[in-house]
Design a protein around this motif. Structure first.
Motif, PDB file in Angstrom:
ATOM      1  N   CYS A 106      19.746   2.862 -14.773  1.00 13.23           N
ATOM      2  CA  CYS A 106      19.525   1.501 -14.725  1.00 13.23           C
ATOM      3  C   CYS A 106      18.168   1.094 -14.950  1.00 13.23           C
ATOM      4  N   CYS A 107      17.071   1.919 -15.012  1.00 10.67           N
ATOM      5  CA  CYS A 107      15.950   1.278 -15.304  1.00 10.67           C
ATOM      6  C   CYS A 107      15.857   1.264 -17.016  1.00 10.67           C
ATOM      7  N   ASP A 108      16.562   2.212 -17.501  1.00 11.74           N
ATOM      8  CA  ASP A 108      16.840   2.073 -18.998  1.00 11.74           C
ATOM      9  C   ASP A 108      16.999   0.761 -19.462  1.00 11.74           C
ATOM     10  N   VAL A 109      18.356   0.469 -18.997  1.00 17.42           N
ATOM     11  CA  VAL A 109      19.010  -0.765 -19.224  1.00 17.42           C
ATOM     12  C   VAL A 109      18.056  -2.063 -18.874  1.00 17.42           C
ATOM     13  N   ALA A 110      17.663  -1.965 -17.602  1.00 17.71           N
ATOM     14  CA  ALA A 110      16.795  -3.076 -17.218  1.00 17.71           C
ATOM     15  C   ALA A 110      15.632  -3.417 -18.184  1.00 17.71           C
ATOM     16  N   TYR A 111      14.940  -2.289 -18.565  1.00 15.41           N
ATOM     17  CA  TYR A 111      13.608  -2.415 -19.500  1.00 15.41           C
ATOM     18  C   TYR A 111      13.915  -2.602 -20.797  1.00 15.41           C
ATOM     19  N   ALA A 112      15.186  -2.189 -21.286  1.00 15.33           N
ATOM     20  CA  ALA A 112      15.763  -2.695 -22.541  1.00 15.33           C
ATOM     21  C   ALA A 112      15.797  -4.175 -22.652  1.00 15.33           C
ATOM     22  N   VAL A 113      16.467  -4.803 -21.728  1.00 13.58           N
ATOM     23  CA  VAL A 113      16.518  -6.408 -21.671  1.00 13.58           C
ATOM     24  C   VAL A 113      15.161  -7.176 -21.551  1.00 13.58           C
ATOM     25  N   ALA A 114      14.411  -6.349 -20.472  1.00 13.64           N
ATOM     26  CA  ALA A 114      13.252  -7.092 -20.329  1.00 13.64           C
ATOM     27  C   ALA A 114      12.106  -7.095 -21.354  1.00 13.64           C
ATOM     28  N   HIS A 115      12.102  -5.962 -22.258  1.00 16.45           N
ATOM     29  CA  HIS A 115      11.167  -5.916 -23.246  1.00 16.45           C
ATOM     30  C   HIS A 115      11.624  -6.775 -24.612  1.00 16.45           C
ATOM     31  N   SER A 116      12.979  -6.963 -24.864  1.00 12.82           N
ATOM     32  CA  SER A 116      13.508  -7.456 -25.924  1.00 12.82           C
ATOM     33  C   SER A 116      12.737  -8.990 -26.160  1.00 12.82           C
ATOM     34  N   PRO A 117      12.179  -9.017 -27.383  1.00 13.72           N
ATOM     35  CA  PRO A 117      11.589 -10.227 -27.775  1.00 13.72           C
ATOM     36  C   PRO A 117      12.521 -11.298 -28.042  1.00 13.72           C
ATOM     37  N   LEU A 118      14.026 -10.825 -28.314  1.00 15.93           N
ATOM     38  CA  LEU A 118      14.894 -11.823 -28.828  1.00 15.93           C
ATOM     39  C   LEU A 118      15.372 -12.296 -27.345  1.00 15.93           C
ATOM     40  N   VAL A 119      15.593 -11.612 -26.380  1.00 10.87           N
ATOM     41  CA  VAL A 119      15.949 -11.894 -25.196  1.00 10.87           C
ATOM     42  C   VAL A 119      15.044 -12.907 -24.475  1.00 10.87           C
ATOM     43  N   LYS A 120      13.609 -12.327 -24.600  1.00 12.88           N
ATOM     44  CA  LYS A 120      12.619 -13.321 -23.985  1.00 12.88           C
ATOM     45  C   LYS A 120      12.296 -14.589 -24.745  1.00 12.88           C
ATOM     46  N   THR A 121      12.538 -14.495 -25.815  1.00 11.25           N
ATOM     47  CA  THR A 121      12.196 -15.947 -26.599  1.00 11.25           C
ATOM     48  C   THR A 121      13.471 -16.855 -26.409  1.00 11.25           C
ATOM     49  N   ALA A 122      14.828 -16.084 -26.204  1.00 11.38           N
ATOM     50  CA  ALA A 122      15.803 -17.117 -25.838  1.00 11.38           C
ATOM     51  C   ALA A 122      15.798 -17.743 -24.612  1.00 11.38           C
ATOM     52  N   PHE A 123      14.969 -17.069 -23.514  1.00  5.96           N
ATOM     53  CA  PHE A 123      14.870 -17.769 -22.183  1.00  5.96           C
ATOM     54  C   PHE A 123      13.811 -18.568 -22.378  1.00  5.96           C
ATOM     55  N   PHE A 124      12.843 -18.536 -23.228  1.00  3.26           N
ATOM     56  CA  PHE A 124      11.979 -19.379 -23.389  1.00  3.26           C
ATOM     57  C   PHE A 124      12.261 -20.787 -23.979  1.00  3.26           C
ATOM     58  N   ALA A 125      13.339 -20.796 -24.709  1.00  5.71           N
ATOM     59  CA  ALA A 125      14.109 -21.771 -25.507  1.00  5.71           C
ATOM     60  C   ALA A 125      15.253 -22.267 -24.616  1.00  5.71           C
ATOM     61  N   SER A 126      15.544 -21.728 -23.300  1.00  3.96           N
ATOM     62  CA  SER A 126      16.488 -22.198 -22.573  1.00  3.96           C
ATOM     63  C   SER A 126      17.793 -22.117 -23.119  1.00  3.96           C
ATOM     64  N   ASP A 127      18.052 -21.129 -24.099  1.00  6.53           N
ATOM     65  CA  ASP A 127      19.385 -20.908 -25.130  1.00  6.53           C
ATOM     66  C   ASP A 127      20.146 -19.686 -24.561  1.00  6.53           C
ATOM     67  N   ALA A 128      21.358 -20.103 -24.080  1.00 11.36           N
ATOM     68  CA  ALA A 128      21.992 -18.961 -23.530  1.00 11.36           C
ATOM     69  C   ALA A 128      22.917 -18.174 -24.546  1.00 11.36           C
ATOM     70  N   ASN A 129      21.874 -17.368 -25.467  1.00  7.94           N
ATOM     71  CA  ASN A 129      22.390 -16.809 -26.342  1.00  7.94           C
ATOM     72  C   ASN A 129      22.469 -15.122 -25.786  1.00  7.94           C
ATOM     73  N   TRP A 130      23.576 -15.215 -25.123  1.00 11.11           N
ATOM     74  CA  TRP A 130      23.706 -13.947 -24.346  1.00 11.11           C
ATOM     75  C   TRP A 130      24.076 -12.784 -24.976  1.00 11.11           C
ATOM     76  N   GLY A 131      24.483 -12.734 -26.206  1.00 13.06           N
ATOM     77  CA  GLY A 131      24.674 -11.606 -27.191  1.00 13.06           C
ATOM     78  C   GLY A 131      23.484 -10.863 -27.406  1.00 13.06           C
TER      79      GLY A 131
END
Length: 407
Positions: free
Chosen positions: A297-322
């Motif tokens: 569970c931690c491995d998955v959570a950290y993978a998502v939390a560390h992803s620059p692509l995920v983090k920049t999508a959130f900054f842009a308020s872009d639901a690029n959930w892929g």
């Protein structure tokens, strides 16, 4: 600007047996306090955890040596300079500061623990720190928690402080803590310092066990940028002033309530670090459930939390959930059945059974993404384990802050 509720508590409980001070020594900053001293009663038990970065700073090395020899009476922290990457000279300077404070306070040098935070690779102006010690000792007071929280800041935009009181029968226990950190934050711990104290009477060995367990659910569950610092340290102090009754095992009737109160303070301090992440505009909770083990569970959570692509999508308020699915996929769970995975953003399910959720719309996703606080819920559908990691988005300002940090 920090995200969400970052207000300093209206009531900050003094901890009997703890005094603090903050003063301006001019280590790097010319217009603010940058030297903090904490005095600990000689009756207290103290627990410490430190960074897992092999290239740890000189004060961390000195701290470990001193802590192995005796319980500390004084903690001394300078900001603006990490005294890391400074070799033998850095260790000498950290030791000189401890010796100077010990001489002035009339204690053994090993009873002083040093802490530094700031720029890496520059010689520490230990002379300035030592010159500031007289004022720091003269200013020690039980009600200086907020001053100390401000004094340990570097790029932090807010002081980070939490405090609470619990009543058990006719005994009142108090817990108060401060932390600092906003960049170079990643589990194991982070460029963070944390100091938490309680007036409970806890056996030293048990206190160390409690700190390790609580740290795993707080400071080791945050990430801003995925960088593990050279300087992180966290200290938990139990002064024993509230009661002569020693809490010496998890079976003690006061243990669970005290453990829960300490955990709440630690989690609050950890979340404040993420809320004040450098350039952050979103506070993101990554909750992973139905895993086989806590580790996956931690491995998955950290993978998502560390992803620059995920983090920049959130900054842009872009639901690029892929991007979230991609991070789940490279988290290292080789036997994951992706056709069982569900993902939600707050109340909006975006992925169901490994594909787009029935009824999902881009408008609904973008609406959630525009919120300042968002929870990503990832259901792995393979077990009973769960865990949670806290992170933030990655903005233009993060780059600006870290590009200009030394100027």
């Amino acid at each position: 600007m920090a995200v969400g509720n970052v207000a300093v508590p209206t009531t900050i409980y003094a901890i009997d047996g703890i005094k603090l001070s903050a003063t301006a020594a001019g280590v790097r900053y010319k217009d603010r306090d940058d030297l903090v001293v904490i005095e600990i009663a000689d009756s207290a038990a103290t627990a410490v955890v430190t960074t897992r970065n092999t290239f740890c700073a000189a004060p961390v090395r000195v701290l470990r040596e001193h802590f192995a020899k005796m319980s500390p009476r004084y903690l001394v922290t300078n900001t603006g300079n990490a005294n890391a990457g400074t070799g033998a000279d850095g260790k000498r300077r950290a030791t000189d500061i401890c010796s100077a404070l010990a001489d002035k306070a009339g204690v053994d040098t090993n009873a002083v623990l040093p802490f530094s935070t700031g720029v890496i690779g520059e010689p520490l102006n230990s002379e300035a720190v030592i010159a500031g010690l007289d004022a720091a000792l003269a200013g020690l007071a039980a009600d200086s928690w907020l001053a100390a929280a401000n004094g340990i800041r570097t790029t932090d935009t807010i002081p980070k402080l939490a405090s609470q009181k619990i009543n058990i029968g006719d005994i009142s226990y108090h817990v108060t803590g401060i932390s600092k950190g906003s960049g170079m934050i990643r589990p194991n711990m982070a460029t963070m310092l944390g100091y938490v104290a309680t007036d409970a009477n806890v056996a030293p060995d048990l206190l160390q066990e409690m700190l390790i367990a609580i740290n795993e659910q707080s400071f080791n569950r945050i990430t801003v940028d995925g960088d593990t610092s050279t300087n992180d340290c966290c200290v938990l102090i139990a002064t024993g002033k509230a009661s002569s009754q020693v809490i010496d095992s998890p079976e003690h009737p006061h243990y669970s309530l005290l453990f829960n109160a300490l955990t709440e303070v630690f989690v609050r301090l950890a979340q404040l670090i993420v809320r004040d992440g450098e350039g952050a505009t979103k506070f993101i909770t990554v909750k992973v459930t139905s895993g086989k083990t806590t580790q996956e569970c931690c491995d998955v959570a950290y993978a998502v939390a560390h992803s620059p692509l995920v983090k920049t999508a959130f900054f842009a308020s872009d639901a690029n959930w892929g991007r979230i699915l991609a991070a789940v996929g490279y988290a290292g769970i080789e036997d994951l059945d992706t056709e069982q995975v569900d993902v939600s953003l707050d109340e909006v399910m975006i992925c169901q059974n490994g594909g787009v959720a029935m009824g999902y719309t881009e408008a609904a996703g973008n609406k959630v993404m525009s919120r300042p606080e968002i929870t990503i819920h990832i259901d792995l559908a393979r077990g009973e384990a769960s865990d949670t990691v806290y992170t933030c988005d990655l903005s233009y300002d993060y780059v600006k802050i870290n590009a200009d940090y030394r100027s």
